[in-house]
Design a protein around this motif. Structure first.
Motif, short mmCIF file in Angstrom:
data_model
loop_
_atom_site.label_atom_id
_atom_site.label_comp_id
_atom_site.label_asym_id
_atom_site.label_seq_id
_atom_site.Cartn_x
_atom_site.Cartn_y
_atom_site.Cartn_z
N VAL A 152 0.86 -1.19 0.00
CA VAL A 152 0.00 0.00 0.00
C VAL A 152 0.90 1.23 0.00
N GLU A 153 0.74 2.08 -1.01
CA GLU A 153 1.53 3.32 -1.11
C GLU A 153 0.97 4.32 -0.11
N ARG A 154 1.72 4.55 0.93
CA ARG A 154 1.25 5.37 2.05
C ARG A 154 0.83 6.79 1.63
N PRO A 155 1.58 7.52 0.80
CA PRO A 155 1.15 8.89 0.48
C PRO A 155 -0.19 8.96 -0.25
N ARG A 156 -0.54 7.93 -1.02
CA ARG A 156 -1.80 7.93 -1.78
C ARG A 156 -2.95 7.31 -1.00
N ALA A 157 -2.65 6.64 0.10
CA ALA A 157 -3.65 5.82 0.79
C ALA A 157 -4.46 6.67 1.78
N ARG A 158 -5.51 7.28 1.27
CA ARG A 158 -6.42 8.05 2.12
C ARG A 158 -7.68 7.21 2.36
N LEU A 159 -7.99 7.00 3.63
CA LEU A 159 -9.14 6.18 3.96
C LEU A 159 -10.44 6.94 3.78
N ARG A 160 -11.48 6.22 3.44
CA ARG A 160 -12.80 6.83 3.32
C ARG A 160 -13.26 7.33 4.68
N ASP A 161 -14.11 8.33 4.67
CA ASP A 161 -14.58 8.94 5.91
C ASP A 161 -15.22 7.89 6.82
N GLY A 162 -14.81 7.89 8.07
CA GLY A 162 -15.42 7.01 9.06
C GLY A 162 -14.85 5.61 9.13
N VAL A 163 -13.99 5.23 8.19
CA VAL A 163 -13.45 3.87 8.18
C VAL A 163 -12.45 3.69 9.32
N GLY A 164 -12.67 2.66 10.13
CA GLY A 164 -11.73 2.30 11.18
C GLY A 164 -11.66 3.26 12.33
N CYS A 165 -12.74 3.99 12.59
CA CYS A 165 -12.72 5.01 13.64
C CYS A 165 -13.47 4.57 14.91
N ASP A 166 -13.79 3.31 15.02
CA ASP A 166 -14.65 2.85 16.11
C ASP A 166 -13.89 2.34 17.33
N GLY A 167 -12.58 2.46 17.33
CA GLY A 167 -11.81 1.97 18.47
C GLY A 167 -10.50 2.72 18.57
N VAL A 168 -9.63 2.21 19.44
CA VAL A 168 -8.32 2.81 19.63
C VAL A 168 -7.26 1.73 19.50
N VAL A 169 -6.07 2.17 19.11
CA VAL A 169 -4.93 1.26 18.96
C VAL A 169 -3.82 1.74 19.88
N ARG A 170 -3.20 0.80 20.58
CA ARG A 170 -2.11 1.14 21.48
C ARG A 170 -0.98 0.12 21.32
N PHE A 171 0.24 0.57 21.54
CA PHE A 171 1.38 -0.34 21.58
C PHE A 171 1.37 -1.11 22.89
N VAL A 172 1.84 -2.35 22.83
CA VAL A 172 2.10 -3.12 24.05
C VAL A 172 3.56 -3.54 24.04
N THR A 173 4.12 -3.69 25.21
CA THR A 173 5.51 -4.11 25.31
C THR A 173 5.63 -5.58 24.93
N PRO A 174 6.84 -6.04 24.61
CA PRO A 174 7.01 -7.48 24.33
C PRO A 174 6.48 -8.37 25.44
N ALA A 175 6.74 -7.99 26.69
CA ALA A 175 6.25 -8.81 27.81
C ALA A 175 4.73 -8.83 27.84
N GLU A 176 4.10 -7.68 27.60
CA GLU A 176 2.63 -7.63 27.57
C GLU A 176 2.09 -8.45 26.40
N ALA A 177 2.76 -8.40 25.26
CA ALA A 177 2.32 -9.17 24.11
C ALA A 177 2.36 -10.66 24.40
N VAL A 178 3.44 -11.12 25.01
CA VAL A 178 3.57 -12.54 25.36
C VAL A 178 2.45 -12.96 26.30
N GLU A 179 2.07 -12.07 27.20
CA GLU A 179 1.05 -12.41 28.19
C GLU A 179 -0.37 -12.34 27.62
N ARG A 180 -0.65 -11.34 26.77
CA ARG A 180 -2.03 -11.05 26.41
C ARG A 180 -2.47 -11.57 25.04
N VAL A 181 -1.56 -11.63 24.09
CA VAL A 181 -1.98 -11.95 22.72
C VAL A 181 -2.52 -13.37 22.58
#
Length: 409
Positions: free
Chosen positions: A141-170
């Motif tokens: 996906v070419e990032r500069p051209r990739a504009r999402l349609r209005d409202g797409v993917g706006c229903d939640g939040v994304v957060r980073f997890v540490t490696p230790a958290e990933a091992v525990e939760r994923v």
């Protein structure tokens, strides 16, 4: 010529088996650090090893028990074949054939109806009854051209997890994804240390981000950033390479893609082995920002018990067909040979005249819903005895969603 014998691997032989496999696949030597991370995912159980007449290990065929989702949503017991290799100075002597025969016989004796693997070469496993049953696509996906349609993917939040958290939760999060897509594979506890934990806690720079929706965590992505700048293009952004992306809902999936396409200083986002029907372009105002770079075979499936496998899945709205599996085409497991009537109301053995005749490898490639019987007729892999039968079989075996595995092993 030296002789060899094949037997089940014994406790204490696991590391030697892994070292031989890595050498056969031209990998780096297994260090103590790597072995410490792999040991929990590499038990002696499920391994058949070949030894020369001096007792030296010359081949390995390994598997672990899991479940595979088949059309209709049922989870069917499956042997995931996670490593097959022969030492370079012992190839072309029948070692592989003997190990695969031992493995298939063991699975049949234990009543495991399916086996599955990722093939290192596309010409090896058909002769052991495997067929390429799922495919994946590479996308950029070419990032500069990739504009999402209005409202797409706006229903939640994304957060980073540490490696230790990933091992525990994923792992618990992944269990939420056990939906109805054919080809989806369960990840038993022994899978995670060697295949996930080792990756996210390693030094290759992988990041893990988790999506949360109204009902809590419902998706995750594992990716790494690759610097692709050079002296001629110092302004070029990084490349984000997706290792895996899974979501429990379409909204969570869209939210993860929104996150990836919002990362600054990025020129493109790349994923390999993505589902064939993943509608990334539909999210964007410019669908040409998405390029499919390859289509590759993904999961190869072997029907250990043809009747049990056929009975486990559902079928589309068409009149039944009678399929015949010939003895010459299933030498390893001759109990599969015979005729099967397949229809919406069920599957059973029959003595009726066959409509279509095929090998167990061809049936395996069609089993999860990928491809058409009609195409296999053109390829000479299905013999037609009733001219209308191929079209009926196409409808019976069709699935609404493309089969996809999404798990490396």
């Amino acid at each position: 010529m030296s002789e060899f014998h094949v037997r089940a691997a014994a406790e204490g032989e696991q590391r030697a088996c892994l070292e031989l496999l890595v050498e056969a696949l031209h990998g780096k030597p297994v260090s103590d650090e790597v072995w410490a991370k792999m040991v929990a995912s590499w038990p002696a159980a499920g391994k058949f090893a070949a030894f020369d007449d001096q007792g030296t290990l010359v081949g390995i065929a390994s598997s672990f028990d899991t479940e595979l989702t088949v059309p209709g949503g049922r989870k069917l017991a499956t042997a995931a074949v996670d490593g097959v290799g022969v030492r370079a100075d012992w190839t072309r002597r029948g070692v592989l054939t003997s190990m695969m025969a031992a493995q298939l016989a063991d699975l049949a004796a234990r009543g495991v109806p399916l086996a599955a693997l990722h093939a290192s070469e596309g010409v090896i496993y058909g002769r052991f009854g495997y067929g390429a049953a799922t495919y994946g696509k590479g996308v950029v996906v070419e990032r500069p051209r990739a504009r999402l349609r209005d409202g797409v993917g706006c229903d939640g939040v994304v957060r980073f997890v540490t490696p230790a958290e990933a091992v525990e939760r994923v792992p618990a999060l992944y269990r939420r994804f056990a939906g109805d897509r054919p080809g989806f594979i369960a990840r038993p506890d022994m899978w995670w240390p060697g295949f996930f934990d080792r990756l996210v806690t390693g030094d290759e720079g992988y990041r893990v981000a988790v999506h949360s929706g109204p009902d809590g965590d419902d998706g995750f992505v594992v990716y790494q950033s690759v610097d692709v700048r050079d002296r001629q293009t110092p302004e070029r952004g990084a490349l984000l390479q997706i290792r895996e992306l899974h979501a429990a809902t379409p909204r969570a999936w869209a939210g993860l893609w929104r996150f990836l396409l919002s990362v600054d200083l990025v020129s493109s986002v790349e994923g390999r082995g993505r589902p064939m029907d993943e509608p990334i372009a539909e999210l964007l105002t410019d669908p040409r920002a998405v390029n499919t770079t390859e289509v590759i075979d993904d999961l190869w499936v072997r029907l250990i018990d043809v009747l049990a496998a056929l009975e486990a899945r559902t079928y589309g709205p068409a009149e039944p067909v009678v399929l015949e599996v010939l003895e010459v085409l299933d030498r390893q497991l001759p109990a599969n040979n015979g005729r099967y009537v397949v229809g919406q109301s069920g599957v059973q053995r029959t003595t009726a005249e066959p409509d279509l005749r095929l090998g167990v490898d061809t049936l395996a490639s069609l089993y999860l819903g990928h491809g058409l019987f009609s195409d296999q007729v053109l390829a000479g892999r299905v013999e037609v005895l009733d001219e209308a039968a191929a079209a009926r079989a196409d409808t019976l075996f069709h699935t609404a969603r493309a089969p996809w595995c999404g798990t490396f092993f």
